[in-house]
Design a protein around this motif. Structure first.
Motif, PDB file in Angstrom:
ATOM      1  N   UNK A   1     -22.375  28.952  58.889  1.00  9.26           N
ATOM      2  CA  UNK A   1     -22.797  30.254  59.680  1.00  9.26           C
ATOM      3  C   UNK A   1     -24.403  30.283  59.794  1.00  9.26           C
ATOM      4  N   UNK A   2     -25.015  30.448  60.621  1.00  7.74           N
ATOM      5  CA  UNK A   2     -26.451  30.491  60.815  1.00  7.74           C
ATOM      6  C   UNK A   2     -26.785  32.131  60.541  1.00  7.74           C
ATOM      7  N   UNK A   3     -27.694  32.527  59.726  1.00  7.95           N
ATOM      8  CA  UNK A   3     -28.008  33.562  59.244  1.00  7.95           C
ATOM      9  C   UNK A   3     -29.376  33.857  59.642  1.00  7.95           C
ATOM     10  N   UNK A   4     -29.677  34.735  60.338  1.00  6.78           N
ATOM     11  CA  UNK A   4     -30.951  35.267  60.925  1.00  6.78           C
ATOM     12  C   UNK A   4     -31.221  36.577  59.996  1.00  6.78           C
TER      13      UNK A   4
ATOM     14  N   UNK B   1     -13.605  43.400  62.877  1.00  4.48           N
ATOM     15  CA  UNK B   1     -14.402  42.074  62.758  1.00  4.48           C
ATOM     16  C   UNK B   1     -13.734  41.181  61.901  1.00  4.48           C
ATOM     17  N   UNK B   2     -13.819  39.984  62.209  1.00  4.65           N
ATOM     18  CA  UNK B   2     -13.104  39.090  61.273  1.00  4.65           C
ATOM     19  C   UNK B   2     -14.275  38.162  60.664  1.00  4.65           C
ATOM     20  N   UNK B   3     -14.722  38.249  59.406  1.00  6.79           N
ATOM     21  CA  UNK B   3     -15.585  37.294  58.810  1.00  6.79           C
ATOM     22  C   UNK B   3     -15.450  35.676  59.096  1.00  6.79           C
ATOM     23  N   UNK B   4     -14.055  35.543  59.319  1.00  3.01           N
ATOM     24  CA  UNK B   4     -13.775  33.703  59.561  1.00  3.01           C
ATOM     25  C   UNK B   4     -14.486  33.647  60.770  1.00  3.01           C
ATOM     26  N   UNK B   5     -14.757  34.470  61.592  1.00  2.00           N
ATOM     27  CA  UNK B   5     -14.964  33.999  63.018  1.00  2.00           C
ATOM     28  C   UNK B   5     -16.447  33.982  63.381  1.00  2.00           C
ATOM     29  N   UNK B   6     -17.352  34.392  62.134  1.00  2.57           N
ATOM     30  CA  UNK B   6     -18.711  34.397  62.450  1.00  2.57           C
ATOM     31  C   UNK B   6     -19.407  32.968  62.578  1.00  2.57           C
ATOM     32  N   UNK B   7     -20.239  32.763  63.335  1.00  3.30           N
ATOM     33  CA  UNK B   7     -21.013  31.600  63.742  1.00  3.30           C
ATOM     34  C   UNK B   7     -22.582  31.861  63.514  1.00  3.30           C
ATOM     35  N   UNK B   8     -23.102  33.282  63.804  1.00  4.58           N
ATOM     36  CA  UNK B   8     -24.037  33.525  63.755  1.00  4.58           C
ATOM     37  C   UNK B   8     -24.007  35.005  63.365  1.00  4.58           C
TER      38      UNK B   8
END
Length: 219
Positions: A139-142, A112-119
């Motif tokens: 980044x959208x956080x649910x 996993x790479x946190x820099x690539x998170x979008x949701x």
């Protein structure tokens, strides 16, 4: 006689670290405060004009913000989450050090790479602080709100990640999780009701006394 000044203190680990500071300020609670069998929540002290209430850490800020207590000791994580405009936090007490972090299963983190998170879907008792952190990065956080047992969320499929307080990291490790992002470094603060700061004569000297006690302890 004026009503006593009420100081809200949290149950648990922070309280153990706060007691020496209270003593340095000259505040010593009655014997029942240290009695594990006692179910009392409000306690007298050696000063007839100061009382303590012992409540959940998350509730300290609420008691002070709404004027039920005039001062309190609370983690900066709680202040981030609630962001009460009625509160003034003049002193970092330099106790209760930990961090608010994002964690996920170790096998997931390997690729996993946190820099690539979008949701992200996250289990946490800090939904406001979590959303604010991720929104600042686009980044959208649910957020799934939990009040405890956060580490179970990934293994039981509730959410793949969690946001929680981390101290040693032992609990994460024992549940197969690792930290991947740090949201904030956390320490405990002295908080004051803004109204009490302006209207209660003893509040300002008390704040100054806590500040001196912290500086002396750190010297």
């Amino acid at each position: 006689m004026t009503d006593p000044i009420i100081i809200a203190v949290p149950k648990g680990r922070i309280l153990d670290e706060a007691l020496p500071l209270l003593a340095a300020v000259g505040i010593v609670p009655e014997a029942a405060f240290s009695d594990d069998a006692s179910r009392a929540l409000r306690f007298a002290t050696n000063d007839p004009q100061i009382e303590l209430i012992r409540v959940r850490a998350f509730d300290v800020a609420t008691f002070v913000a709404h004027g039920a207590a005039q001062l309190g000791i609370v983690g900066s994580d709680v202040l981030m989450e609630f962001d009460y405009p009625e509160l003034y936090a003049p002193v970092d007490l330099r106790i209760g050090h930990c961090r608010l972090s994002v964690a996920e299963p170790a096998d997931m983190a390997e690729k996993d790479d946190p820099r690539g998170w979008s949701h992200v879907r996250v289990a946490t008792k800090y939904p406001h602080a979590t959303r604010t952190f991720f929104e600042a990065r686009g980044v959208q956080a649910e957020c799934v709100k939990l009040n405890g047992a956060m580490e179970l969320a990934p293994t039981l499929g509730l959410a793949p990640r969690i946001v929680d307080l981390v101290s040693s990291g032992r609990t994460l490790k024992e549940n197969g999780l690792v930290e991947v992002e740090t949201i904030a470094q956390v320490s405990s603060r002295l908080v004051v009701s803004r109204a009490a700061f302006k209207t209660r004569a003893r509040v300002v000297p008390l704040v100054d006394a806590f500040r001196r006690a912290v500086e002396h302890a750190s010297a």
